[in-house]
Design an enzyme around this catalytic site. Structure first.
Site, PDB file in Angstrom:
ATOM      1  N   SER A  50       0.825  -1.225   0.000  1.00  0.00           N
ATOM      2  CA  SER A  50       0.000   0.000   0.000  1.00  0.00           C
ATOM      3  C   SER A  50       0.847   1.257   0.000  1.00  0.00           C
ATOM      4  O   SER A  50       0.337   2.333  -0.250  1.00  0.00           O
ATOM      5  CB  SER A  50      -0.853   0.027   1.265  1.00  0.00           C
ATOM      6  OG  SER A  50      -1.605  -1.147   1.360  1.00  0.00           O
ATOM      7  N   HIS A  54      -1.712  -2.228  -6.504  1.00  0.00           N
ATOM      8  CA  HIS A  54      -2.275  -1.929  -5.172  1.00  0.00           C
ATOM      9  C   HIS A  54      -3.795  -2.065  -5.215  1.00  0.00           C
ATOM     10  O   HIS A  54      -4.486  -1.203  -5.743  1.00  0.00           O
ATOM     11  CB  HIS A  54      -1.861  -0.505  -4.751  1.00  0.00           C
ATOM     12  CG  HIS A  54      -2.448  -0.087  -3.441  1.00  0.00           C
ATOM     13  ND1 HIS A  54      -2.763   1.232  -3.159  1.00  0.00           N
ATOM     14  CD2 HIS A  54      -2.818  -0.805  -2.346  1.00  0.00           C
ATOM     15  CE1 HIS A  54      -3.294   1.289  -1.944  1.00  0.00           C
ATOM     16  NE2 HIS A  54      -3.349   0.076  -1.439  1.00  0.00           N
ATOM     17  N   GLU A  87      -4.507   0.695  -8.102  1.00  0.00           N
ATOM     18  CA  GLU A  87      -3.401   1.612  -8.392  1.00  0.00           C
ATOM     19  C   GLU A  87      -2.271   0.766  -8.994  1.00  0.00           C
ATOM     20  O   GLU A  87      -1.780  -0.165  -8.345  1.00  0.00           O
ATOM     21  CB  GLU A  87      -2.923   2.307  -7.128  1.00  0.00           C
ATOM     22  CG  GLU A  87      -3.740   3.516  -6.709  1.00  0.00           C
ATOM     23  CD  GLU A  87      -3.147   4.217  -5.494  1.00  0.00           C
ATOM     24  OE1 GLU A  87      -3.195   5.466  -5.426  1.00  0.00           O
ATOM     25  OE2 GLU A  87      -2.631   3.508  -4.597  1.00  0.00           O
ATOM     26  N   ASN A 134      -3.241   6.897  -0.741  1.00  0.00           N
ATOM     27  CA  ASN A 134      -2.866   6.904   0.681  1.00  0.00           C
ATOM     28  C   ASN A 134      -2.013   8.118   1.035  1.00  0.00           C
ATOM     29  O   ASN A 134      -2.082   8.628   2.141  1.00  0.00           O
ATOM     30  CB  ASN A 134      -2.153   5.600   1.043  1.00  0.00           C
ATOM     31  CG  ASN A 134      -3.151   4.455   1.135  1.00  0.00           C
ATOM     32  OD1 ASN A 134      -4.365   4.689   1.184  1.00  0.00           O
ATOM     33  ND2 ASN A 134      -2.657   3.234   1.148  1.00  0.00           N
TER      34      ASN A 134
END
Ligand code: T1G
Length: 697
Positions: free
Chosen positions: A406, A427, A439, A477
């Site tokens: 992540s 991801h 992602e 993130n």
């Protein structure tokens, strides 16, 4: 210039053929060509008219690229009324996806024949619009009010057979459509079939309570959205004479057209399709074959990823460290499939077929002939490097090696192999078999064909893929850190879990940030912080409360209590006075005078933190384009699609307003958290917008 519409008489039938790739959208040229053809047919030797399309689909709607531009005659509603008014039978032959203005064209025709593989629908609501060419008036006259309400408020296309069951389609065939449609038209003529104008049909009356019930249902299901409610108003108006109902439909259609919600949803339509394109890469680059996949790690993420591939018919080998762990991983997968069958989402046969595509092993050698391996173990960088070194030795030369990390450094992981060109990040978002976002993290050495292969693969496993460069937390993130920081600061400065969550939920987020923290688990952040020396941790005001809750054993939903308490049976959350005590105690220890915060300040602090970091992600080239950032937030973080994503939203508000607010926050809270992104200052200084910046590159 050649018209995309051809008209010729075939066996006494006037055949109007539309050929406007890729989806025969009703562009101005198509509308003009159709009008000329239907007018010619009124006086020529033809005995009936057949509307048919070349290519992969019947008309898939109005041309969305023309929206917002000055309207050009003929206007679609007028064209369709002229088609319906034809003195000769008009038959529409449907294949592929007959959607929006395309299906309205069919509804304005007198008879409809469809290929059994065809799907028909009125998806305008997904663009914040409503069927603006008679669809809300003609559909109820053919299918009844309740079926029409369901079709138009959901926007979900239905199979031809189902449409035939509701009177929306008259004939369903499985062979060559054009021949079948010509034969069908001749049969109608032979049987003396009448011109049948839908607008002249009566709408079967219903209990008026049906409309109220539908309003309540859509207000709940499409929270905050205006178009679904306008659709109910339109369908209710179908109980009036057609001309009056059609007039009401046009008024409400124009309201939708001017509504920023539709601009947001239209932006998303194109942003999602743009995201699939890799800047600088030719669209015909040669792709690698992906017929077999390996996954290392059978935990929650590994299991969900395995299901995504199996659901798309791709066999998977799931690797675990030992038999017990493997058994656990496979039983989670089996349980998830059983749950889908129980909820009626999947047939038992399909579930069994998918389950059978997932094999387990504890031996890396079983990955020797797979085309792609995805590592999905917990976030320990050294463990990941070990795994990639092992994969480097067992996998075949042209296998692609991906990590599901992540936020870890994909280049560092790639460097653990002798083939960094075959390594990238994939991801997934939890639960990986449900969440659509992927992602795709491009490393410094990732090969173009590797990247292009994975982007194409994403479509096969029904994911919406976005390319990200390598940085801590990639696009989503990384931006989220500021969002969560501000959520915690608003909490300790004077908010409560309820007030911070309500501000963001009422603004449109799928879930408030405090509830998201409880869902993700408060211990995840706690452990990451414990691993850092005190002086490298963020502002203590942004984590002292969650850390105190963790030390009380309140880890979030998984322990039955976090910022909220959760009913063990229903998982329903409730407030807990003990949490407020912790917040007030920590605030006092940090010398904070708590003051209630207005909801709009909470919203601005959280959303502008996203926008500001998003603009840094853009100017650093981590994201290829602003629309990609919007796609990430809508498909991965519950950002309301009708607000168009953080970048589109900032343009809607106006960058000068955003910058002024951020500068105010800098004055009040300090430059560490609130220094405007250089790109923001540049765009404001130039008086331009993010979308204009994207166009000029
Ligand atoms: N207008 C313009 N371009 C369109 C388009 C449209 N309606 N539909 C698709 N495209 C482009 C798309 O941008 C892409 O371009 C290419 O076609 C292939 O699309 C008055 C107001 C039909 C199910 O909402 O749902 O009618 O990226 O990648 O996955 O009441 O496209 O290649 O340059 O999506 O096979 C209502 C929208 C309009 C349907 C095919 N209609 N389209 O999916 O291909 S509003 C819709 C779709 C209306 C009237 C109202 C899907 C598809 P590019 P794609 P796909």
């Amino acid at each position: 210039m050649n018209s995309p519409v051809k008209y010729e008489i075939v066996d006494e039938i006037g055949v109007i053929t539309i050929d406007n790739p890729p989806v025969n959208a009703l562009s101005h040229a198509v509308r003009k060509g159709m009008l000329d053809a239907i007018r010619e047919a009124q006086t020529d030797a033809s005995r009936a008219v057949l509307i048919h399309c070349e290519g992969r689909t019947f008309i898939a709607g109005a041309d969305i690229t023309e929206f917002g531009k000055p309207p050009a005659d003929p206007w679609l509603p007028d064209l369709l009324n002229e088609i319906e008014a034809s003195t000769k039978l008009v038959v529409a032959a449907l294949h592929g996806t007959a959607l929006g203005g395309g299906f309205e064209t069919a509804l304005a025709s007198h008879y409809r024949i469809a290929l059994d593989s065809a799907r028909v629908g009125l998806p305008e609501v997904k663009l914040g619009l409503l069927p603006g060419a008679g669809g809300t008036q003609r559909a109820p006259r053919l299918a009844g009010i309740e079926a029409a309400l369901e079709l138009i408020t959901s926007g979900a296309p239905i199979p031809a057979a189902q449409a035939a069951g509701t009177g929306l389609v008259d004939e369903v065939v499985s062979e060559d459509l054009l021949d079948a449609a010509l034969a069908y038209t001749k049969r109608l003529l032979a049987d003396g079939a009448e011109v049948r104008r839908t607008s002249e049909l009566e709408v079967a009356p219903v209990d008026p309570a049906v409309f109220e019930a539908c309003r309540q249902a859509v207000a709940k299901k499409a929270r905050g959205q205006t178009a679904p409610l306008r659709i109910v108003d339109c369908v209710e108006a179908s109980t009036l004479p057609f001309a009056e109902g059609e007039k009401r439909e046009r008024e409400l259609f124009m309201e939708c057209m001017q509504d920023p919600q539709s601009a947001g949803l239209r932006h998303m339509f194109f942003a999602e399709r743009e995201a699939a394109k890799i800047v600088g890469l030719p669209r015909d680059i040669e792709l690698r074959n992906i017929d077999k996949v390996g996954i290392v790690g059978g935990g929650t993420m590994g299991g969900g990823i395995a299901m995504s591939f199996a659901n798309a018919g791709i066999p998977v080998t799931l690797i675990e460290i030992d038999d017990a762990a493997l058994e656990r991983g496979l039983s989670i997968v089996a349980k998830n499939y059983a749950g889908s069958v129980k909820r009626g989402k999947l047939s038992e046969e399909k579930a069994a077929a998918c389950r059978d595509l997932i094999a387990g092993s504890t031996d890396y050698a079983s990955l020797a002939d797979v085309d792609l391996v995805i590592e999905a173990v917990f976030e320990d960088p050294e463990l990941k490097k070990d795994i990639f070194a092992r994969l480097d030795s067992v996998c075949k030369p042209d296998a692609i090696l991906a990590t599901n990390t992540s936020y870890q450094d994909v280049d560092a992981i790639a460097a653990a192999t002798g083939r960094p060109g075959d390594v990238l990040g994939m991801h997934f978002f939890s639960p990986a078999n449900i969440m659509k976002l992927l992602e795709v993290v491009r490393g410094d050495k990732t090969g173009d064909d590797v990247l292009a292969t994975v982007m194409a693969l994403a479509k096969r496993i029904r994911k919406v893929a976005v390319v990200s460069g390598v940085c801590y937390g990639f696009i989503g993130n990384r931006m989220l850190q500021g969002y969560f920081r501000e959520a915690q600061l608003c909490l300790i400065e004077g908010g409560t879990p309820e007030s911070v969550d309500a501000a963001m939920y009422d603004w449109g987020m799928a879930m408030g940030p405090i509830s998201v923290a409880d869902l993700a688990g408060l211990d995840v952040g706690y452990k990451a912080r414990q691993a850092l020396p005190e002086d490298q941790r963020d502002d203590p005001r942004s984590y002292r409360v969650p850390d105190a809750l963790v030390e009380m054993g309140r880890l979030g939903q998984k322990s039955g209590a976090g910022f909220y308490s959760y009913d063990p049976a229903t998982r329903r959350k409730s407030s807990d006075a003990a949490v407020l005590e912790v917040i007030e105690r920590e605030a006092q220890e940090l010398g904070i005078e708590r003051e209630p915060l207005p909801a709009d300040e909470i919203v601005d602090r959280l959303i502008y933190a996203l926008v500001n970091e998003g603009l840094r992600v853009l100017e650093e080239g981590i994201a290829q384009r602003p629309g990609d950032i919007d796609v990430v937030y809508i498909y991965g973080y519950g950002f309301p699609a009708w607000r168009g994503g953080p970048m589109h939203y900032a343009d809607t508000v106006g960058l000068d307003t955003v910058l002024a607010r951020i500068n105010e926050f800098r004055e009040r809270f300090g430059a560490e958290n609130w220094t405007p992104a250089p790109l923001l200052e540049k765009l404001v200084a130039e008086g331009t917008s993010i979308s204009a910046f994207a166009k000029t590159g």
